[in-house]
Design a protein around this motif. Structure first.
Motif, mmCIF file in Angstrom:
data_model
loop_
_atom_site.group_PDB
_atom_site.id
_atom_site.type_symbol
_atom_site.label_atom_id
_atom_site.label_comp_id
_atom_site.label_asym_id
_atom_site.label_seq_id
_atom_site.Cartn_x
_atom_site.Cartn_y
_atom_site.Cartn_z
ATOM 1 N N GLU A 168 0.519 13.754 -16.071
ATOM 2 C CA GLU A 168 -0.865 13.810 -15.609
ATOM 3 C C GLU A 168 -1.149 12.766 -14.530
ATOM 4 O OE1 GLU A 168 -3.870 14.159 -18.695
ATOM 5 O OE2 GLU A 168 -2.285 14.661 -20.148
ATOM 6 N N TYR A 169 -0.109 12.097 -14.045
ATOM 7 C CA TYR A 169 -0.269 11.051 -13.046
ATOM 8 C C TYR A 169 -0.006 11.590 -11.644
ATOM 9 C CZ TYR A 169 -0.242 7.940 -17.069
ATOM 10 O OH TYR A 169 -0.539 7.327 -18.266
ATOM 11 N N ASP A 170 -0.749 11.067 -10.658
ATOM 12 C CA ASP A 170 -0.602 11.482 -9.266
ATOM 13 C C ASP A 170 0.114 10.380 -8.493
ATOM 14 O OD1 ASP A 170 -0.800 12.321 -6.649
ATOM 15 O OD2 ASP A 170 -2.910 12.893 -6.772
ATOM 16 N N ALA A 171 1.399 10.571 -8.261
ATOM 17 C CA ALA A 171 2.209 9.554 -7.597
ATOM 18 C C ALA A 171 1.744 9.269 -6.178
ATOM 19 C CB ALA A 171 3.672 9.987 -7.585
ATOM 20 N N ALA A 172 1.030 10.206 -5.551
ATOM 21 C CA ALA A 172 0.558 10.016 -4.179
ATOM 22 C C ALA A 172 -0.654 9.093 -4.110
ATOM 23 C CB ALA A 172 0.210 11.368 -3.553
ATOM 24 N N LYS A 173 -1.240 8.778 -5.259
ATOM 25 C CA LYS A 173 -2.426 7.920 -5.278
ATOM 26 C C LYS A 173 -2.169 6.547 -5.890
ATOM 27 C CE LYS A 173 -5.748 11.733 -5.400
ATOM 28 N NZ LYS A 173 -6.859 12.379 -6.162
ATOM 29 N N ILE A 174 -1.022 6.364 -6.508
ATOM 30 C CA ILE A 174 -0.701 5.079 -7.144
ATOM 31 C C ILE A 174 0.126 4.244 -6.174
ATOM 32 C CG2 ILE A 174 0.483 3.947 -9.055
ATOM 33 C CD1 ILE A 174 -0.028 6.445 -10.720
ATOM 34 N N THR A 175 -0.406 3.098 -5.767
ATOM 35 C CA THR A 175 0.292 2.225 -4.825
ATOM 36 C C THR A 175 1.117 1.179 -5.569
ATOM 37 O OG1 THR A 175 -1.482 0.584 -4.690
ATOM 38 C CG2 THR A 175 -1.627 2.492 -3.196
ATOM 39 N N ILE A 176 1.971 0.504 -4.820
ATOM 40 C CA ILE A 176 2.735 -0.604 -5.403
ATOM 41 C C ILE A 176 1.787 -1.683 -5.885
ATOM 42 C CG2 ILE A 176 4.428 -2.406 -4.915
ATOM 43 C CD1 ILE A 176 5.739 -0.509 -2.914
ATOM 44 N N GLU A 216 0.810 -1.224 0.000
ATOM 45 C CA GLU A 216 0.000 0.000 0.000
ATOM 46 C C GLU A 216 0.842 1.273 0.000
ATOM 47 O OE1 GLU A 216 -2.983 -0.632 -0.748
ATOM 48 O OE2 GLU A 216 -2.599 -2.764 -0.396
ATOM 49 N N ASP A 217 2.173 1.138 0.022
ATOM 50 C CA ASP A 217 3.029 2.314 -0.169
ATOM 51 C C ASP A 217 2.763 2.900 -1.547
ATOM 52 O OD1 ASP A 217 4.188 1.750 2.262
ATOM 53 O OD2 ASP A 217 6.015 0.875 1.425
ATOM 54 N N THR A 218 2.939 4.203 -1.663
ATOM 55 C CA THR A 218 2.707 4.855 -2.952
ATOM 56 C C THR A 218 4.013 5.120 -3.690
ATOM 57 O OG1 THR A 218 2.861 7.113 -2.095
ATOM 58 C CG2 THR A 218 0.698 6.021 -1.966
ATOM 59 N N VAL A 219 3.883 5.433 -4.953
ATOM 60 C CA VAL A 219 5.049 5.827 -5.740
ATOM 61 C C VAL A 219 5.691 7.062 -5.128
ATOM 62 C CG1 VAL A 219 5.810 6.653 -8.003
ATOM 63 C CG2 VAL A 219 4.145 4.796 -7.859
ATOM 64 N N GLN A 220 4.873 7.973 -4.634
ATOM 65 C CA GLN A 220 5.401 9.183 -4.014
ATOM 66 C C GLN A 220 6.220 8.867 -2.773
ATOM 67 O OE1 GLN A 220 5.332 12.105 -5.341
ATOM 68 N NE2 GLN A 220 6.138 13.357 -3.667
ATOM 69 N N ASP A 221 5.809 7.854 -2.003
ATOM 70 C CA ASP A 221 6.563 7.470 -0.807
ATOM 71 C C ASP A 221 8.000 7.098 -1.143
ATOM 72 O OD1 ASP A 221 4.362 7.788 0.882
ATOM 73 O OD2 ASP A 221 3.694 5.712 0.624
ATOM 74 N N TRP A 222 8.195 6.382 -2.247
ATOM 75 C CA TRP A 222 9.512 5.851 -2.579
ATOM 76 C C TRP A 222 10.251 6.651 -3.650
ATOM 77 C CZ3 TRP A 222 12.042 2.787 0.420
ATOM 78 C CH2 TRP A 222 11.350 1.948 1.307
ATOM 79 N N LYS A 254 15.315 1.504 -4.734
ATOM 80 C CA LYS A 254 15.300 2.530 -3.696
ATOM 81 C C LYS A 254 15.168 1.896 -2.308
ATOM 82 C CE LYS A 254 15.312 6.928 -2.598
ATOM 83 N NZ LYS A 254 14.190 7.812 -2.975
ATOM 84 N N ALA A 255 14.360 0.843 -2.194
ATOM 85 C CA ALA A 255 14.110 0.213 -0.901
ATOM 86 C C ALA A 255 15.290 -0.603 -0.402
ATOM 87 C CB ALA A 255 12.871 -0.679 -0.992
ATOM 88 N N THR A 256 16.122 -1.091 -1.316
ATOM 89 C CA THR A 256 17.207 -1.992 -0.924
ATOM 90 C C THR A 256 18.595 -1.381 -1.061
ATOM 91 O OG1 THR A 256 17.423 -2.944 -3.148
ATOM 92 C CG2 THR A 256 15.823 -3.977 -1.646
#
Length: 387
Positions: free
Chosen positions: A101-109, A86-92, A184-186
């Motif tokens: 036109e995409y909202d990274a805060a609304k798109i989850t993994i 449930e993390d978002t693109v914006q989180d990472w 990014k996570a690793t």
């Protein structure tokens, strides 16, 4: 029959001969695993110049089967506490979608992995059409390396097809963003994480994720032959999911040998090389839960409908793989991958006891070809494209 062929399964063998003789496939190779053990059969030639036969253990560019490896890697990282679906693109990847036109805060993994992010079909991107979808362009650009930033840029180059979570729309770009999140996570390369979390634990000795500049197979492989190209003179801007079939070049033209080519455009979505044996092992683990804990396994097989998406009919898409319902009602789980000059498919019963893995080294008639093999083995057809 060659020395590598298994006896029996006359129906499958007849179907293989038919797809080579009547549908024009250069070759087909099939591996089946059931309570009787492993079976291998083939027809046609791995190399149309030398006439070399198909053999067990060949390395194959698996195309979109790579998406299942990406999803499995992400789910393994979730078990390690590195990230959450449930993390978002914006989180990472903050700022990675700015200017689009995409909202990274609304798109989850999760959205990325089940193709419900709203990202358009990346293969329709004008840049990909221009550099790869014409015969002359493919030949001119076949060894070009696509940096990660360019892959992500192209994935955002057309407007959304819907809001995040609203609908299924097949998109390579979602898996490129997933690969970037893995890094990014690793703090490690995506390729090394696929190896650490999936390939090594399952003992897939002949499977690897191509590094950015790599074009080879690290072992014996069939040649790849392509004919799915746009007519010279077609404007890339005019190509859409609903009209691309009308814009293809003359089907009577000879195929182009595309075996040696860079696949970095498919970062996270189409860059795994494997064998039918290893793919059988991988999908047995995906189907039965042999790699993932129950929570992640259940998430992988929580499917969404694909209706109305110009994709494969009678499917539900999970995370990087799908469930297909045959015409007789039988459900099979697995994934397929089509790319330039190659098409691979692995499907198994939900209990994992009966699995079929197959590959044809062409891209102009893969689904009719594979469907004949499915019908011969399971008694019903499965593949049809939907509107």
């Amino acid at each position: 029959m060659t020395e590598f062929e298994s006896p029996g399964r006359d129906g499958v063998r007849a179907a293989m001969d038919t797809v080579v003789r009547e549908l024009g496939a250069p070759s087909i190779a099939v591996r089946i695993q059931d309570e009787h053990g492993a079976w291998f059969g083939s027809a046609g030639s791995a190399d149309t110049v030398t006439g070399a036969p198909r053999v067990p253990g060949e390395r194959l560019h698996t195309g979109s089967i790579s998406k299942a490896f990406t999803a499995a890697t992400v789910l393994r990282l979730e078990t390690e506490g590195r990230l959450d679906l449930e993390d978002t693109v914006q989180d990472w990847l903050p700022g990675s979608m700015d200017g689009s036109e995409y909202d990274a805060a609304k798109i989850t993994i999760r959205h990325l992995l089940n193709n419900s992010s709203g990202l358009f079909a990346t293969g329709m991107a004008t840049e990909i059409q221009r550099r790869a979808m014409f015969r002359s362009a493919f030949d001119a650009h076949r060894f070009e390396v696509w940096p990660p930033a360019e892959v992500l840029r192209v994935a955002l180059s057309q407007p959304p097809v819907g809001a995040p979570g609203e609908r299924f729309w097949y998109s390579n770009g979602g898996f490129a963003f997933a690969a970037a999140i893995v890094e990014k996570a690793t703090g490690n390369s995506f390729e090394s994480e696929v190896d650490r979390t999936v390939i090594a634990p399952l003992g897939l000795r002949h499977t690897f994720t191509r590094h950015r500049e790599e074009t080879g197979y690290r072992g014996r492989h069939p040649r790849a032959y392509a004919k799915i190209f746009l007519r010279e003179g077609v404007r890339p801007e005019d190509v859409r999911p609903d009209n691309w079939g009308e814009l293809m070049e003359d089907a009577g033209l000879p195929p182009l040998d595309v075996t040696e080519a860079n696949t970095s455009w498919g970062w996270g979505a189409a860059n795994v090389v494997s064998t039918l044996d290893d793919l059988t092992t991988f999908f047995h683990a995906m189907i039965t839960g042999g790699l993932l804990p129950e929570r992640q396994h259940r998430a992988m097989w929580t499917t969404i409908p694909t209706a109305g998406s110009h994709w494969i009919a009678n499917t539900g898409y999970g995370l990087g793989l799908y469930e297909l319902t045959l015409s007789n009602g039988l459900k099979l789980r697995g994934s397929g991958g089509q790319s330039f000059g190659t098409c691979t498919l692995v499907l198994g019963t939900p209990d994992g006891r009966h699995t079929i893995a197959m590959h044809t080294n062409n891209d102009w008639a893969p689904f009719p070809i594979l469907d004949k093999i499915i019908e011969a083995e399971f008694g019903a057809s499965g593949f049809a494209l939907q509107g």
